[in-house]
Design a protein around this motif. Structure first.
Motif, short mmCIF file in Angstrom:
data_model
loop_
_atom_site.label_atom_id
_atom_site.label_comp_id
_atom_site.label_asym_id
_atom_site.label_seq_id
_atom_site.Cartn_x
_atom_site.Cartn_y
_atom_site.Cartn_z
N CYS A 112 -5.16 1.10 10.04
CA CYS A 112 -5.71 -0.16 9.35
C CYS A 112 -5.36 -1.49 9.97
O CYS A 112 -4.16 -1.65 10.32
N CYS A 123 0.92 -1.13 0.06
CA CYS A 123 -0.09 -0.06 0.04
C CYS A 123 0.88 1.37 0.08
O CYS A 123 1.96 1.36 0.42
N CYS A 125 -1.96 3.78 7.09
CA CYS A 125 -2.73 4.36 8.07
C CYS A 125 -2.78 3.83 9.42
O CYS A 125 -2.73 2.58 9.31
N ASN A 151 -7.86 3.69 -2.21
CA ASN A 151 -8.07 4.95 -1.42
C ASN A 151 -7.97 6.28 -2.23
O ASN A 151 -7.92 7.32 -1.56
S1 SF4 Z 1 -6.64 1.37 5.11
FE1 SF4 Z 1 -6.23 1.05 3.12
S2 SF4 Z 1 -5.23 2.90 2.27
FE2 SF4 Z 1 -4.80 2.71 4.66
S3 SF4 Z 1 -2.90 1.58 5.12
FE3 SF4 Z 1 -4.72 0.16 4.94
S4 SF4 Z 1 -4.84 -0.68 3.04
FE4 SF4 Z 1 -3.63 1.13 2.89
#
Ligand code: SF4
Length: 256
Positions: A52, A45, A49, A116
């Motif tokens: 996450c 990614c 985040c 995202n």
């Molecule tokens: S929530 Fe989505 S964009 Fe954010 S780190 Fe996890 S996988 Fe990546």
């Protein structure tokens, strides 16, 4: 806390892709809620985040297109009724997924992508898949924007914009002054989901067994009342602004 290292965009012809996992389940959110689907979770990614909880780095494997299709068929195990493939991550547009989408279309599958929204798609898509964007930053890529089918947000009632009823941040990723919004002329669906605060109140409990039990009960109460407040907020916001309420049914069903 998400400790997975962010990874850069990979420029390629899309003949091979870094895959984390492939599994057959029920899509729990968005326009295909409740529909059986094979999920193709891509590795890596571009963001990190903090909140996450998705695993997208360990055990990844670079696979050729034929191997990916074989894996999908293996997971389907002769099932011909599942017609939906969800490409998720990590961040799918970190890699060139156009070839995979085109091949899946040829095999008769419908494709949904979860993104995202930060990265531009690479390659040529014969047919644009359904693209669900869940912004985590202030930015949406202008090359992706025209192809977004729907937006998804998760709300904690304490961190929302009072004017549009959408959250200011997502999963503790920095977004100042607020997360990217759908364009004003956007006419697709906007999904709004109440945030589950279980992880937020998760902490080590110390003290005697009796003290631990009392504190655990109090934490459960805090989670329950905060979740109810989030749900109340989301119901109100959806009714006021025309958003579509979303509950992650795969979690209610204890599915992957
Ligand atoms: S929530 Fe989505 S964009 Fe954010 S780190 Fe996890 S996988 Fe990546």
């Amino acid at each position: 806390m998400n400790n997975q290292i962010p990874t850069k965009r990979v420029k390629s012809d899309g003949d091979t892709l870094l895959i984390h996992s492939i599994f057959h389940t029920i899509q729990g959110e968005g326009p295909f809620t409740g529909v059986p689907a094979v999920f193709v979770r891509l590795g890596g990614c571009n963001l990190q985040c903090p909140g996450c909880d998705t695993e997208y780095t360990k055990g990844t494997e670079t696979m050729a297109m034929g191997t990916i299709v074989n894996n999908i068929n293996y997971k389907l195990d002769g099932n011909t009724t599942t017609k939906l493939i969800v490409i998720t991550g990590g961040e799918p547009f970190r890699q060139n997924i156009s070839e995979l989408c085109n091949v899946l279309n040829i095999h008769g599958f419908e494709v949904q992508i979860e993104t995202n929204g930060v990265m531009a798609p690479q390659g040529d898509f014969d047919t644009w898949p359904t693209i669900i964007c869940s912004p985590k930053t202030t930015k949406l890529n202008p090359k992706l924007l025209p192809h977004i089918t729907a937006f998804k947000y998760v709300a904690n009632w304490q961190e929302v914009n009072e004017h549009d009823g959408l959250p200011l941040t997502a999963l503790n990723h920095q977004a100042t002054p607020q997360l990217a919004r759908p364009p004003e002329d956007f006419d697709g669906d906007v999904y709004l989901q109440p945030m589950d605060m279980t992880e937020y109140y998760d902490e080590d409990i110390e003290g005697s067994l009796e003290e631990q039990s009392v504190w655990a009960e109090q934490l459960d109460g805090l989670v329950e009342s905060h979740n109810q407040a989030n749900l109340d907020f989301v119901v109100k916001s959806c009714m006021q602004h025309g958003y579509t309420i979303q509950l992650q049914i795969h979690k209610l069903l204890n599915l992957e």
